[in-house]
Write a protein that holds these residues in place. Structure first.
Motif, PDB file in Angstrom:
ATOM      1  N   LYS A  61     -13.122  12.478  -0.395  1.00  0.00           N
ATOM      2  CA  LYS A  61     -12.002  11.737   0.186  1.00  0.00           C
ATOM      3  C   LYS A  61     -11.719  10.439  -0.569  1.00  0.00           C
ATOM      4  O   LYS A  61     -10.579  10.008  -0.633  1.00  0.00           O
ATOM      5  CB  LYS A  61     -12.280  11.428   1.665  1.00  0.00           C
ATOM      6  CG  LYS A  61     -12.217  12.660   2.546  1.00  0.00           C
ATOM      7  CD  LYS A  61     -12.349  12.320   4.008  1.00  0.00           C
ATOM      8  CE  LYS A  61     -13.740  11.841   4.377  1.00  0.00           C
ATOM      9  NZ  LYS A  61     -14.805  12.837   4.155  1.00  0.00           N
ATOM     10  N   SER A  62     -12.762   9.829  -1.144  1.00  0.00           N
ATOM     11  CA  SER A  62     -12.537   8.543  -1.828  1.00  0.00           C
ATOM     12  C   SER A  62     -11.493   8.702  -2.922  1.00  0.00           C
ATOM     13  O   SER A  62     -10.606   7.868  -3.066  1.00  0.00           O
ATOM     14  CB  SER A  62     -13.839   8.030  -2.452  1.00  0.00           C
ATOM     15  OG  SER A  62     -14.898   8.175  -1.553  1.00  0.00           O
ATOM     16  N   ASP A 154     -10.962   3.618   5.568  1.00  0.00           N
ATOM     17  CA  ASP A 154     -12.014   4.629   5.452  1.00  0.00           C
ATOM     18  C   ASP A 154     -12.778   4.702   6.778  1.00  0.00           C
ATOM     19  O   ASP A 154     -12.801   3.735   7.529  1.00  0.00           O
ATOM     20  CB  ASP A 154     -12.959   4.257   4.298  1.00  0.00           C
ATOM     21  CG  ASP A 154     -13.663   5.478   3.727  1.00  0.00           C
ATOM     22  OD1 ASP A 154     -13.341   6.611   4.148  1.00  0.00           O
ATOM     23  OD2 ASP A 154     -14.538   5.308   2.858  1.00  0.00           O
ATOM     24  N   GLU A 155     -13.383   5.844   7.042  1.00  0.00           N
ATOM     25  CA  GLU A 155     -14.116   6.059   8.296  1.00  0.00           C
ATOM     26  C   GLU A 155     -13.221   5.676   9.478  1.00  0.00           C
ATOM     27  O   GLU A 155     -13.622   4.954  10.394  1.00  0.00           O
ATOM     28  CB  GLU A 155     -15.416   5.243   8.334  1.00  0.00           C
ATOM     29  CG  GLU A 155     -16.294   5.358   7.098  1.00  0.00           C
ATOM     30  CD  GLU A 155     -16.882   6.743   6.883  1.00  0.00           C
ATOM     31  OE1 GLU A 155     -16.996   7.509   7.864  1.00  0.00           O
ATOM     32  OE2 GLU A 155     -17.192   7.087   5.735  1.00  0.00           O
TER      33      GLU A 155
END
Ligand code: ADP
Ligand code: MG
Length: 729
Positions: A61-62, A154-155
């Motif tokens: 995903k990064s 993110d997250e």
């Protein structure tokens, strides 16, 4: 977004984008091809589209925000909840020759200032920020001086109080992102400047959490990239086993060298150590848990990674940063507390794409353990209320407070921790604690006056705590239903995460699809009477296909009265295994709520006449020593048809307290008095007489006989209290 005015959007030529995407993938990141779905996400983000990305851990995903951020000319702002994650990502990007910085509480102030300056001067490609920074006075103005090319969250599940890592700081994002997106600074005046896209990324968001993220971040129109939850090389097996039988079974399974390397997840630290001792005689094994010294943990992880250890017995602390492609088996020696966590853990098997296995051992007693653990982490609201009432703006000593309140063992720590998590208390250095101010709770009344502020704060931590506490119980229910599920396991998981692009096919390798390859489950041929019962099911489905299993059971019972729900479900499982019918989790919308249930129907081969059921279908042969099936809760899917949102929260609390008392008196586990879903049903439907009570899912004649009077009295009393004028408290 409306604030783009009449400026044309900065949309790169799509053909050039494809070329650029591939070129940068190679030249900057050193990867030869995109992983599944990465290219699509990158292209859309590069074009300026907002997106919600839900893909499993390790899916990459990064890259999905890093590459488009660069393509759009940078800089990219990344919000991330964990210092370790920020440090790790910064280091990785720097290794690639990119300019990355981070701002979080673990760094000296001078370093953070420098990072800010670099960002403003356009000297950075990536800036990682801990979300609580957004609450620091002046910080927002600093960021607004320079407009990012892309914003990544993110997250992102941390923003939702339904999520397992709820972080009140993340709520600030919803308020502050619009300002960050607005054109500001000199270059914003340039023609063609468009507001930067937002990407929210997470590995663990059920459809409910996805909705929450979208609403919180204002991403209603965003692309939804929800992919990759199907793992076709992973055979999932769930076997009911008495606790005492589990260690030997684990040793047996792992005796085959083809099933190693392996991770064995255990529910407690003690069990990881005991099991490691047992297994170490046979193959290199070590335990791993959060109670061990950091150096020791690192050594174990390193040895496993390098192949020196064949097996790690671990608590859920083991996993972050485990990047080993050839793990052949992941075993759970007890039922985990959430399907999301379970999926993450089994997902560590078979990253290399070769056949791998996930084995979950559980029994009826595991649920009781989970409920007990839940109680330790989530004390009843009244404990939080009293503690909150004892706090003020003046810091007091935590120890003093604990002595004063005299809460039962561990309740004080848990209550304080929850107040902190939900933004109602602030822990200061030197063992001091005080009340958190509204803005610290992440609930500053955006646009509201002082009144809204006060009211909002007072409500907010209670609401999020109560919701999260109850949600955790639902998750235990959900995990139990997964374990008890008779259809394809992989399909069940894929649907759990709402992967709408999935093929919907049975996996063909799990215990429901391939009984013969099971490691731990045992099956038997059905008795003549059971064959007959299966024939009834098949003929009922010939008349009506695609029916809810709850309704089918009602019809079935009219013919075979001796079968309880469990025995009936076993028949369905046997028929599913022999591909005569399918069982899937399905849902529908009612009053804005998603209601889930199980649906079954005949497969094409099931529709053919003259099937030899006796020769094909196998029934589970549960190990002896299991509690009688009849004593198990009737976790009827029908129970789900009453949404928790319909239940009166006060009444739920009252009923829970009553249940706890009954359970204590009789020394029974609470859910044998009344299951959670039955309790919710009572609080939602508020039955007025025994007949109405009996009609509720999860409530049988015995319950009515034993507790009916008490339950009806509680409901009636609560209703009267609800109608009385409030006392203004
Ligand atoms: P996630 O955030 O989805 O859990 P990461 O972004 O941390 O996953 O990526 C996991 C690993 O996969 C990283 O080591 C990353 O370098 C690698 N990776 C990502 N994309 C690719 C690709 N296209 N080809 C090869 N490796 C990749
Ligand atoms: Mg990640």
């Amino acid at each position: 977004m409306s604030d783009e005015g009449g400026y044309p959007r900065r949309i790169p030529n799509p053909v050039a984008t494809t070329l650029d995407l591939n070129r940068r993938l190679r030249s900057v990141f050193g990867h030869s091809v995109f992983r599944p779905h990465q290219e699509e996400v990158c292209r859309r983000a590069a074009e300026g589209a907002d997106g919600l990305v839900v893909m499993p851990t390790g899916a990459g995903k990064s890259l999905c925000y890093q590459l488009p951020g660069l393509l759009r000319g940078g800089p990219t702002l990344v919000f991330s909840p964990l210092i370790a994650l920020m440090e790790d990502q910064t280091a990785k990007l720097r290794e690639l020759g990119l300019r990355a910085e981070r701002i979080h509480s673990g760094r000296p102030r001078s370093e953070s200032r420098r990072a800010c300056r670099l960002y403003r001067d356009g000297e950075l490609d990536f800036l990682f920020i801990a979300p609580e920074r957004l609450g620091v006075p002046g910080f927002m103005e600093f960021l607004e001086g320079c407009r990012p090319a892309l914003i990544a969250v993110d997250e992102a599940h941390c923003i939702s109080h339904w999520g397992h890592d709820f972080r009140p700081d993340y709520r600030l994002l919803g308020e502050r992102l619009p300002a960050l997106r607005r054109r500001s600074g000199p270059e914003a005046e340039a023609p063609g400047a468009a507001s930067p896209p937002i990407l929210a990324l997470t590995a663990t968001a059920t459809p409910r959490i996805q909705e929450d993220i979208v609403i919180q971040l204002g991403l209603e129109g965003a692309d939804r990239h929800i992919h990759g939850f199907r793992r076709s090389n992973l055979a999932i097996e769930v076997a009911k086993k008495a606790r005492s039988a589990r260690p030997a079974l684990v040793a047996d399974v792992l005796a085959d060298p083809g099933r190693r390397p392996a991770i064995v997840y255990c529910p407690t630290r003690k069990e990881t150590e005991a099991l490691a001792r047992l297994l170490a005689d046979r193959f290199p094994t070590a335990a791993y848990h959060a109670g061990m010294a950091t150096a020791e943990r690192e050594e174990t992880q390193g040895a496993f990674q390098a192949g020196g250890l064949a097996v790690v017995t671990a608590t859920t602390a083991f996993g972050m940063g485990v990047d080993k492609p050839d793990i052949r088996t992941v075993i759970h020696t007890a039922m985990p507390s959430t399907v999301e966590g379970y999926y993450q853990e089994i997902g560590r098997a078979g990253r290399d794409g070769r056949p791998s296995r996930a084995l979950l051992l559980y029994s009826w007693a595991d649920r009781r353990t989970q409920e007990f653990l839940h109680g330790l982490t989530y004390p009843e609201l009244r404990y939080l209320e009293r503690l909150h009432g004892a706090l003020s703006d003046e810091p007091v000593e935590v120890d003093d407070l604990a002595r004063r309140l005299r809460y039962p063992n561990r309740v004080f720590e848990a209550a304080l921790d929850q107040l902190r998590i939900h933004g109602a208390a602030r822990i200061l250095s030197g063992g001091l604690v005080c009340r958190a101010r509204p803005s610290e709770a992440g609930d500053s009344a955006a646009g509201g006056g002082a009144e809204g502020c006060r009211g909002g704060e007072a409500l907010s931590w209670r609401r999020t705590y109560r919701a999260q506490r109850r949600h955790r119980l639902d998750q235990i229910d959900e995990m139990t239903r997964f374990a008890d599920h008779r259809g394809c396991r992989m399909l069940r998981l894929v649907r759990h995460f709402g992967d709408r692009a999935d093929s919907g096919e049975q996996c063909g390798v799990c215990d429901a699809c391939a009984a013969s390859s099971c490691l731990a489950r045992r099956f038997r041929t059905p008795l003549a009477e059971e064959v007959q019962a299966m024939e009834t099911v098949v003929s009922m489905l010939r008349r009506r296909d695609g029916v809810g299993t709850g309704r089918l059971f009602q019809e079935f019972r009219a013919v075979h009265g001796s079968y309880d729900r469990d025995a009936f479900e076993d028949l369905l499982g046997a028929l599913a295994q022999s591909r005569i019918l399918f069982v899937v989790e399905d849902s529908f919308q009612k009053d804005g709520e998603t209601i889930r249930y199980q649906r079954t129907g005949l497969t094409p081969s099931g529709r053919r006449r003259g099937i030899d059921l006796a020769g094909q279908a196998l029934l589970p042969d549960d190990s002896p020593g299991e509690p009688s099936r009849r004593r198990r809760r009737r976790t009827a899917a029908a129970a789900l048809e009453i949404a928790e949102a319909d239940a009166d929260p006060e009444l739920v609390e009252i009923l829970r307290a009553w249940r706890t008392e009954q359970a204590r008196k009789r020394r029974w586990p609470a859910y044998t008095v009344l299951t959670n879903s039955a309790l919710i049903a009572v609080a939602a439907r508020k039955p007025a007489n025994p007949d109405e009570l009996l009609a509720l899912p999860g409530i049988g004649p015995k319950t009515v006989k034993r507790y009916g009077g008490a339950l009806l009295r509680i409901v009636a009393a609560a209703d009267e209290a609800g109608e009385a004028p409030a006392d203004g408290g």
